[in-house]
Design an enzyme around this catalytic site. Structure first.
Site, PDB file in Angstrom:
ATOM      1  N   THR A   1       0.841  -1.198   0.000  1.00  0.00           N
ATOM      2  CA  THR A   1       0.000   0.000   0.000  1.00  0.00           C
ATOM      3  C   THR A   1       0.877   1.249   0.000  1.00  0.00           C
ATOM      4  O   THR A   1       1.860   1.319   0.745  1.00  0.00           O
ATOM      5  CB  THR A   1      -0.875   0.014   1.270  1.00  0.00           C
ATOM      6  OG1 THR A   1      -1.473  -1.264   1.404  1.00  0.00           O
ATOM      7  CG2 THR A   1      -1.941   1.086   1.198  1.00  0.00           C
TER       8      THR A   1
ATOM      9  N   SER B   1       6.163   5.661  -1.036  1.00  0.00           N
ATOM     10  CA  SER B   1       7.386   4.856  -1.191  1.00  0.00           C
ATOM     11  C   SER B   1       8.127   4.641   0.117  1.00  0.00           C
ATOM     12  O   SER B   1       9.347   4.543   0.141  1.00  0.00           O
ATOM     13  CB  SER B   1       8.327   5.491  -2.229  1.00  0.00           C
ATOM     14  OG  SER B   1       7.636   5.647  -3.449  1.00  0.00           O
ATOM     15  N   ARG B   2       7.377   4.599   1.224  1.00  0.00           N
ATOM     16  CA  ARG B   2       7.942   4.333   2.561  1.00  0.00           C
ATOM     17  C   ARG B   2       8.898   5.427   3.056  1.00  0.00           C
ATOM     18  O   ARG B   2       9.639   5.212   4.011  1.00  0.00           O
ATOM     19  CB  ARG B   2       8.687   2.976   2.597  1.00  0.00           C
ATOM     20  CG  ARG B   2       7.817   1.788   2.213  1.00  0.00           C
ATOM     21  CD  ARG B   2       6.743   1.528   3.270  1.00  0.00           C
ATOM     22  NE  ARG B   2       6.040   0.278   3.065  1.00  0.00           N
ATOM     23  CZ  ARG B   2       4.824   0.172   2.489  1.00  0.00           C
ATOM     24  NH1 ARG B   2       4.188   1.259   2.065  1.00  0.00           N
ATOM     25  NH2 ARG B   2       4.251  -1.004   2.358  1.00  0.00           N
ATOM     26  N   LEU B   3       8.889   6.608   2.383  1.00  0.00           N
ATOM     27  CA  LEU B   3       9.742   7.701   2.871  1.00  0.00           C
ATOM     28  C   LEU B   3       8.911   8.551   3.837  1.00  0.00           C
ATOM     29  O   LEU B   3       8.560   9.695   3.561  1.00  0.00           O
ATOM     30  CB  LEU B   3      10.284   8.530   1.686  1.00  0.00           C
ATOM     31  CG  LEU B   3      11.568   9.304   1.996  1.00  0.00           C
ATOM     32  CD1 LEU B   3      12.707   8.367   2.402  1.00  0.00           C
ATOM     33  CD2 LEU B   3      11.981  10.140   0.791  1.00  0.00           C
TER      34      LEU B   3
END
Ligand SMILES: Cc1cc2nc3c(=O)[nH]c(=O)nc-3n(C[C@H](O)[C@H](O)[C@H](O)COP(=O)(O)O)c2cc1C
Length: 214
Positions: A9, A190-192
């Site tokens: 996700t 993007s998990r940042l």
């Protein structure tokens, strides 16, 4: 493998900048709690309490936040429970608010101690009678042969306190966690993700704010 374990996700574009935060982290927490209430998060005040036993083994469970103010974060519980025993042995605890539907998480680290008897009395007076009777009937964290035993005890305490106010059991109380770290996490693409953490050395010191890598 189950589909849900393979999902990637994306957590979206809503960011969290230093300038977005209120100076007081407890005020900032209350603002996010109001956002969770407005977004109709189920039990927005539910938090995962992490404790460590005298043997160093960790354990966690959900409890409901009852107050957050300059003095700390408060919840009510049975002080003779596993969590009660553990926080007496080791006052360092964590509180985690999992507001996944808002792509948010708050983690509080601090020291826990029972509140004064008079404050516990005020919380007790605010409880529905059924919950008060259950607190007498349940030796929280202890094994029980079957549910019937608990229901029978409820009947016994209902009879014992019939027509009268239910007094607070001596082992029931409230706990205050005095925070030394409060981290606000906002999920990003993007998990940042954004992680902004307020920290202080002790309750008398000023808060400092730092960003941490996601
Ligand atoms: C949504 C939710 C709210 C809960 N709220 C409380 C609470 O406020 N106080 C409490 O003692 N237990 C609460 N519980 C039960 C605890 O998670 C736990 O089962 C219980 O306190 C015994 O924990 P212990 O054996 O680790 O001490 C709640 C559980 C859930 C799922």
């Amino acid at each position: 493998m189950s589909e849900s374990l393979r999902r990637h996700t994306d957590y979206g574009q809503v960011g969290l900048d230093e300038a977005d935060l209120l100076r007081d982290p407890v005020e900032q927490f209350l603002a996010w709690l109001r956002d969770a209430e407005s977004a109709e998060v189920f039990e927005p005040n539910a938090m995962v309490l992490g404790t460590v036993g005298a043997d160093g083994a960790p354990s966690s469970r959900t409890v409901l936040l009852r107050a957050a103010n300059p003095a700390g974060f408060e919840f009510v519980t049975t002080l003779s429970s596993r969590k009660g025993r553990e926080l007496r042995a080791q006052s360092g605890v964590s509180l985690l608010f999992p507001w996944y539907s808002l792509r948010r998480q708050v983690i509080v680290l601090g020291d826990a101690a029972p509140v004064a008897e008079s404050e516990a009395d005020a919380y007790w007076a605010d409880r529905p009678r059924g919950s008060q009777i259950s607190a007498w009937a349940s030796e929280q964290s202890e094994p029980v042969a079957d549910r019937g035993v608990l229901e029978q005890r409820v009947g016994e305490y209902e009879a014992r306190f019939s027509g009268a106010d239910v007094p607070r059991p001596p082992q029931w109380g409230a706990v205050r966690v005095v925070p030394r770290s409060i981290e606000f996490w906002q999920g990003r693409s993007s998990r940042l993700h954004d992680r902004l953490r307020f920290e202080r050395a002790d309750a008398m010191s000023a808060w400092t704010l730092r960003r941490f890598q996601p």
